[in-house]
Write an enzyme that holds these catalytic residues in place. Structure first.
Site, PDB file in Angstrom:
ATOM      1  N   ASP A   1       0.905  -1.145   0.000  1.00 44.29           N
ATOM      2  CA  ASP A   1       0.000   0.000   0.000  1.00 44.29           C
ATOM      3  C   ASP A   1       0.948   1.199   0.000  1.00 44.29           C
ATOM      4  OD1 ASP A   1      -1.473   2.285   0.918  1.00 44.29           O
ATOM      5  OD2 ASP A   1      -3.067   0.902   1.462  1.00 44.29           O
ATOM      6  N   HIS A   2       1.032   1.898  -1.110  1.00 47.84           N
ATOM      7  CA  HIS A   2       2.119   2.878  -1.214  1.00 47.84           C
ATOM      8  C   HIS A   2       1.953   4.037  -0.226  1.00 47.84           C
ATOM      9  CE1 HIS A   2      -0.594   5.245  -3.805  1.00 47.84           C
ATOM     10  NE2 HIS A   2       0.220   6.268  -3.618  1.00 47.84           N
TER      11      HIS A   2
ATOM     12  N   LYS B   1       4.895   6.529   2.418  1.00 53.51           N
ATOM     13  CA  LYS B   1       5.034   7.991   2.483  1.00 53.51           C
ATOM     14  C   LYS B   1       5.634   8.389   3.837  1.00 53.51           C
ATOM     15  CE  LYS B   1       1.083   8.948  -0.547  1.00 53.51           C
ATOM     16  NZ  LYS B   1       1.528   9.705  -1.704  1.00 53.51           N
TER      17      LYS B   1
ATOM     18  N   HIS C   1      -5.790   2.722   1.102  1.00 52.48           N
ATOM     19  CA  HIS C   1      -5.072   3.890   1.638  1.00 52.48           C
ATOM     20  C   HIS C   1      -5.797   4.536   2.819  1.00 52.48           C
ATOM     21  CE1 HIS C   1      -3.034   3.142  -2.004  1.00 52.48           C
ATOM     22  NE2 HIS C   1      -3.740   3.916  -2.795  1.00 52.48           N
TER      23      HIS C   1
HETATM   24  C1  BG6 Z   1      -3.700   4.912  -6.257  1.00 49.99           C
HETATM   25  C2  BG6 Z   1      -5.068   4.994  -6.871  1.00 49.99           C
HETATM   26  O1  BG6 Z   1      -3.578   3.783  -5.445  1.00 49.99           O
HETATM   27  O2  BG6 Z   1      -3.471   6.081  -5.464  1.00 49.99           O
HETATM   28  C3  BG6 Z   1      -5.202   6.244  -7.719  1.00 49.99           C
HETATM   29  O3  BG6 Z   1      -5.284   3.845  -7.669  1.00 49.99           O
HETATM   30  C4  BG6 Z   1      -4.847   7.463  -6.907  1.00 49.99           C
HETATM   31  O4  BG6 Z   1      -6.504   6.368  -8.249  1.00 49.99           O
HETATM   32  C5  BG6 Z   1      -3.510   7.285  -6.205  1.00 49.99           C
HETATM   33  O5  BG6 Z   1      -4.789   8.563  -7.792  1.00 49.99           O
HETATM   34  C6  BG6 Z   1      -3.237   8.413  -5.235  1.00 49.99           C
HETATM   35  O6  BG6 Z   1      -1.925   8.306  -4.775  1.00 49.99           O
HETATM   36  P1  BG6 Z   1      -1.107   9.600  -4.343  1.00 49.99           P
HETATM   37  O7  BG6 Z   1       0.188   9.066  -3.849  1.00 49.99           O
HETATM   38  O8  BG6 Z   1      -0.970  10.462  -5.560  1.00 49.99           O
HETATM   39  O9  BG6 Z   1      -1.920  10.278  -3.281  1.00 49.99           O
END
Ligand code: BG6
Length: 520
Positions: free
Chosen positions: A208-209, A213, A271
């Protein structure tokens, strides 16, 4: 006279043990394990935008082994050289100026074109891995990175198992799974079972990226490395919490995926649930994968089940129409490429979560996220209770509640709003803020994938979601998905691009006597 003074012997506590993660000298082998990163879906956007720059930054910083190797796997035909150029182009294009030059890619970059269901592809992959690993020197480890749609993940995992690729002769193997992790509870649970039929849980890294952060990791530090916040972090002092992830971008070129996902699957199940869990969790016994993840699971288990038949009391949905964002006219969702002209996919949602436990009983967590909003802002705002008694009369002005705001992006910061006296002979009160901008620390904030990739090489799962956690998160959002699928929205589009979301969302909070924070 107390007993101690009377001379009774006091038994001292034994000294605290050293933190379980004591820094020890680690061998090069553990610090920078030589790995081959096999990327499935290598010709896709994620590889170019996120993985290529992250690898190039890690290589520049000497954080990965000089023997790191990359094998790209996808359908698009590329030669090894073309794939290297593709990665290098991505690294250049997506390295922000604040991060300096991207750095060289590892010396070994290979590419295999093929169909994920074709056994021949895995035979070629096996041969490629063996040729890389046969080079004299240290043992080889394998990271299989699934940057692929969820429906192909089980096929790849099964084939890796069938061809014994997940069990290298020397070294370890790990699998990284990108979101979306399944499409619903059933497919998410099935995917877990399929992964576990080939890999053990300790080998599975569900990414989960958001957890990569810096500002999200700082939630741990803010809460558990400071003495002043934790005593206030509960229902006695906190009125409510607002979590927002607002995006100014639209669906871009991802409608093929997004039309079936919508904002709940795309943002909430992963997220936003992570942000909520980190804000609400109890202090873990140690900053270690299982201790941290166990506390997050407890939060998910404490979230009150949404009644499907009364979902409007708990959630609001929206879809953007045409509008203006950043001074530019943009189309509505239904006019975007590959979107059905009568699509009922929500691009915006707000959900009220009740966490039924001792710490949070009665404290609502309002969570909202949407595309094509006026600004790109992600934040967690903790709004404290008002003072119990207004001491300063009406002429001093209204007293506002204190707010602790954790700004996740873009202007990463922590700020505390409190009331102060305006200088002058008359007593007048105004809200002021104390601000800590991350930029003050001088170090550039990296994208998140650097840290996560490095953690995979080190075998640290703390910032990855565990199987049961993913399933609990699906359980939480399933009633919303079901209710909305049963009753399609009839009022879409209900917010113009470039605004803060549908009007219904304002009424949703007004019912509770509260207001959404203005995003700026
Ligand atoms: C992704 C979603 O996981 O996260 C996208 O699939 C979204 O739709 C993105 O735009 C948002 O990530 P960040 O890091 O730009 O907030």
């Amino acid at each position: 006279m107390s007993e101690a003074k009377a001379g009774a012997s006091v038994i001292p506590f034994p000294p605290e043990p050293a933190p379980r993660r004591a820094t020890v000298e680690v061998a090069e082998e553990l610090l920078r394990p030589p790995c081959t990163l096999v990327i499935f879906g290598a010709s896709g956007d994620l590889t170019r935008r996120l993985l290529a720059p992250a690898i190039a930054h890690l290589s520049r910083d000497g954080a990965i082994s000089a023997d790191f190797a990359i094998v790209g796997v996808a359908r698009t035909p590329y030669t090894d050289q073309e794939f290297r150029a593709y990665l290098a182009g991505g690294a250049r294009e997506f390295t922000p100026p604040t991060q300096g030059r991207p750095g060289e890619l590892p010396p070994v970059v290979r590419y295999l074109a093929g169909d994920f269901g074709d056994p021949d592809l895995y035979q070629r992959l096996g041969a490629t891995l063996q040729s890389i690993e046969a080079r004299p020197g240290r043992p080889r480890n394998r990271i299989f990175y699934l940057a692929t749609p969820p429906e192909t993940d089980p096929i790849i995992v099964e084939k890796l198992g069938e061809h014994s690729l997940a069990t290298p002769e020397r070294g370890w193997s790990r699998v990284v799974v990108e979101k979306p992790f399944g499409h619903d509870l059933e497919s998410g649970t099935k995917l877990n079972a399929e992964l576990r039929s080939v890999f053990e849980e300790r080998q599975i890294y569900r990414i989960d990226h958001y957890l990569g952060k810096e500002t999200v990791q700082n939630i741990f530090v803010l809460r558990f490395a400071n003495g002043i916040f934790e005593p206030l972090w509960n229902r006695r002092y906190i009125d409510h919490v607002q979590i927002t992830v607002a995006e100014s971008l639209g669906v871009e070129h991802r409608a093929g995926y997004y039309e079936h996902a919508g904002v709940i699957r795309d943002m909430f199940q992963n997220h936003l649930m992570q942000l909520l869990c980190l804000t609400a969790m109890e202090p873990p016994a140690a900053f270690e994968a299982d201790a941290v993840r166990a506390e997050k699971v407890k939060v998910l288990q404490s979230i009150r089940h949404f009644p499907e038949e009364a979902i409007d009391d708990w959630a609001v949905r929206g879809q953007y129409g045409p509008g203006v964002v950043g001074g530019r006219k943009v189309p509505g969702y239904r006019e975007e490429e590959k979107v059905a002209p009568d699509s009922t996919t929500p691009t915006w949602a707000a959900v009220k979560f009740a966490i039924d436990n001792w710490r949070w009983a009665g404290v609502p967590f309002y969570v909202r996220s949407g595309k094509r909003m006026e600004n790109r802002i992600s934040e967690i705002a903790i709004e404290f209770k008002r003072v119990p008694h207004a001491l300063f009369g009406k002429e001093a002005g209204d007293l506002n509640p204190n707010v602790l705001r954790l700004r996740i992006q873009p202007d990463e910061s922590v700020s505390l709003k409190f009331e102060a006296k305006i200088p002058g002979t008359v007593l007048q009160v105004e809200s002021v803020t104390m601000d800590f901008p991350y930029s003050q620390l001088g170090a550039p904030i990296q994208g998140g994938y650097e840290r996560l990739l490095l953690d995979v090489t080190h075998g640290d799962q703390t910032l990855f979601t565990r199987g049961d956690e993913v399933e609990h998160a699906w359980q939480v959002v399933t009633p919303i998905l079901k209710a909305w699928e049963k009753n399609s929205a009839t009022d879409f589009p209900n917010y113009a691009a470039g605004t803060h979301g549908p009007d219904a969302a304002d009424r949703f909070l007004e019912r509770d006597g509260r207001r959404w924070r203005t995003l700026r």
